[in-house]
Motif scaffolding. Structure first.
Motif: not given
Length: 511
Positions: A30-39, A78-91
């Motif tokens: 869990r720590l690895v996944t949360v840290t990587v997605l936050s980065g 692509s940068a805008l969609l990447l940002t919102i996609a990773v934000l949602v994936a982290l949540a």
């Protein structure tokens, strides 16, 4: 800058391997996944700011120029969609950790985190791929990881749904490979920037055939009607976090691929009648399917299908205003649809049933907390397009673009959108009445289950916090409608006027 383009793909892949090595240590996974997605989220935000300031960023992998080498391209879209996609994936990841759905069965945590990281890598690669073949690789990465996720805690029903999903995806993949072969045979390249020049020299009949074949491929992945049959049977069987991330991201990747290829390879000066009919039929058939459902997850799945039509609305108009509305709607829908599926997971957990009719009769649990009702209400109102929420802003942009363009196709799309919005509101009211206004809200559980429910309430803090974060993100999109609209207009302008994209790919982008 090269690192900002490549690391959102590379880091999750490397972290997936590390997560496999930590299979016996759930907390470390869990720590690895949360840290990587936050980065990755931080890098995506930095990439969006850099692209907004300096223009498209490009990486020629291995130093090989196109069309020989692999190209990764980050423009505003692509940068805008990447940002919102990773934000949602982290949540969604935080929700999953709080609910412990993925880890509830013995051994389920072992495949969840590596597969989830590979899913994010596939989404990132799809948004950043600069050629058709690596777009295909991204889809295959999504298929492999999503099959693992959709069959977690497997039972007969879930495996059957997973097989439906896999067979549909494999069919789409075979069609995609066929399309890539035909495109290469006709043009001698699969690099998108170079294809933008070479497809213009093809005969009209061949261009139309290639356009329709790619439309079929990506339409199947995006679940447009009549290619939507697999989605309502596949998504509702998965755990709530998995359903949420699939609904938020996988269909949007298909829509993105459709938007990218149609605008770059097959530009049009007038409204696209084929796209308009598909968009209108998708909106209406999807929402009519939704209002006929009793299962909350199937209802939301049909709503998801319906609202894919809104994303095709602006593409069918094929101008800057229409494409800007499409971009706004994709960003809004990624956030809101994930929120509703997550909240639906809380509702099902609290009431003990996914059937709306049973919720109205009291269900088998205590009923959702008032905070959950507020979270669902805000997401539902936004999805229905009630002002001043983000859904209203996106729909208003689409309707304004249609009125500005005029013509039969625009008015057809506008009428379908208005009817769909009203029926969406009706569907959301049905869920509200069953889950929050009926006897389930005050129904107590048997004494034997109260200890279990107290444990659920203690463990639900992170799940509710994740939902709150998603709702706040949606409200922030509405509050920042001005800057977001300007950003979407610039991204849409880049889709219509492709010179900057092509120049960046051939010249290497900014450094």
């Amino acid at each position: 800058m090269n690192a900002l383009v490549s690391l959102p793909v590379l880091l999750p892949v490397l972290a997936a391997g590390l997560s496999l090595a930590l299979a016996r240590y759930t907390f470390a996974q869990r720590l690895v996944t949360v840290t990587v997605l936050s980065g990755v989220l931080a890098m995506a935000v930095a990439l969006l700011l850099a692209v907004e300031r300096d223009g498209p960023a490009v990486v020629h992998v291995g130093g090989w120029p196109p069309p020989i080498g692999i190209v990764l391209v980050a423009d505003l879209l692509s940068a805008l969609l990447l940002t919102i996609a990773v934000l949602v994936a982290l949540a969604v990841l935080l929700f999953s950790i709080g609910q412990n759905d993925a880890d509830r069965a013995e051994g389920a945590a072992f495949p969840f985190h590596p597969a989830y990281l590979l899913l994010v890598a596939g989404v990132a690669l799809a948004f950043l791929a600069g050629d058709l073949f690596n777009l295909y690789v991204a889809f295959e990465l999504l298929l492999a990881s999503s099959y693992v996720l959709i069959t977690l805690n497997s039972g007969e029903k879930r495996v059957r749904a997973g097989m439906t999903y896999v067979m549909t995806s494999l069919t789409s993949s075979l069609l995609f490979l066929t399309a890539i072969g035909l495109v290469y045979a006709a043009t001698g390249t699969v690099t998108l920037a170079e294809l933008a020049e070479r497809t213009a020299a093809l005969d009209d009949g061949l261009r139309t055939a290639l356009s329709l074949l790619l439309l079929l491929v990506f339409g199947l992945k995006a679940a447009v009607v009549p290619l939507h049959f697999w989605l309502p049977d596949s998504y509702p069987t998965a755990p709530a976090p998995i359903t949420a991330v699939f609904a938020a991201l996988l269909t949007k990747v298909g829509v993105y691929a459709m938007v990218r290829t149609q605008t770059l390879l097959f530009p049009r000066e007038d409204a696209w009648w084929v796209g308009a009919v598909i968009a209108a039929v998708t909106m209406l058939v999807g929402i009519l399917g939704a209002v006929a459902q009793d299962d909350i997850n199937r209802l939301l799945s049909f709503v998801l299908v319906s609202h894919v039509g809104f994303m095709l609305f602006g593409l069918a108009l094929f101008d800057v205003d229409g494409l800007s509305g499409t971009i706004l709607y994709i960003v809004h829908h990624i956030t809101v649809q994930a929120t509703l599926f997550l909240v639906a997971g809380l509702v099902v957990s609290a009431t003990g049933t996914a059937a709306l009719s049973r919720m109205e009769r009291g269900g088998t649990g205590r009923g959702p907390r008032p905070a959950v009702a507020v979270l669902f209400g805000l997401g539902a109102l936004s999805l229905a397009g009630i002002p001043p929420l983000s859904g209203f802003i996106a729909k208003f942009a689409l309707l304004r673009a249609a009125v500005g363009q005029g013509g039969a196709a625009a008015y057809l799309l506008s009428a379908a959108a208005l009817v769909t919005s009203l029926l969406t509101l009706y569907a959301m009211v049905r869920i509200w009445r069953a889950a929050f206004a009926g006897p389930a809200a005050g129904h107590d559980a048997p004494d034997g289950r109260r200890g279990q429910q107290r444990q659920r309430r203690r463990s639900s803090t992170l799940t509710v916090a994740a939902c709150v974060g998603m709702v706040v993100t949606g409200l922030s999109l509405a509050a920042g409608a001005g800057p977001l609209s300007q950003l979407s207009e610039r991204a849409a302008d880049g889709l219509v006027r492709t010179d900057d994209y092509r120049r960046a790919v051939f010249e290497g982008g900014h450094r």
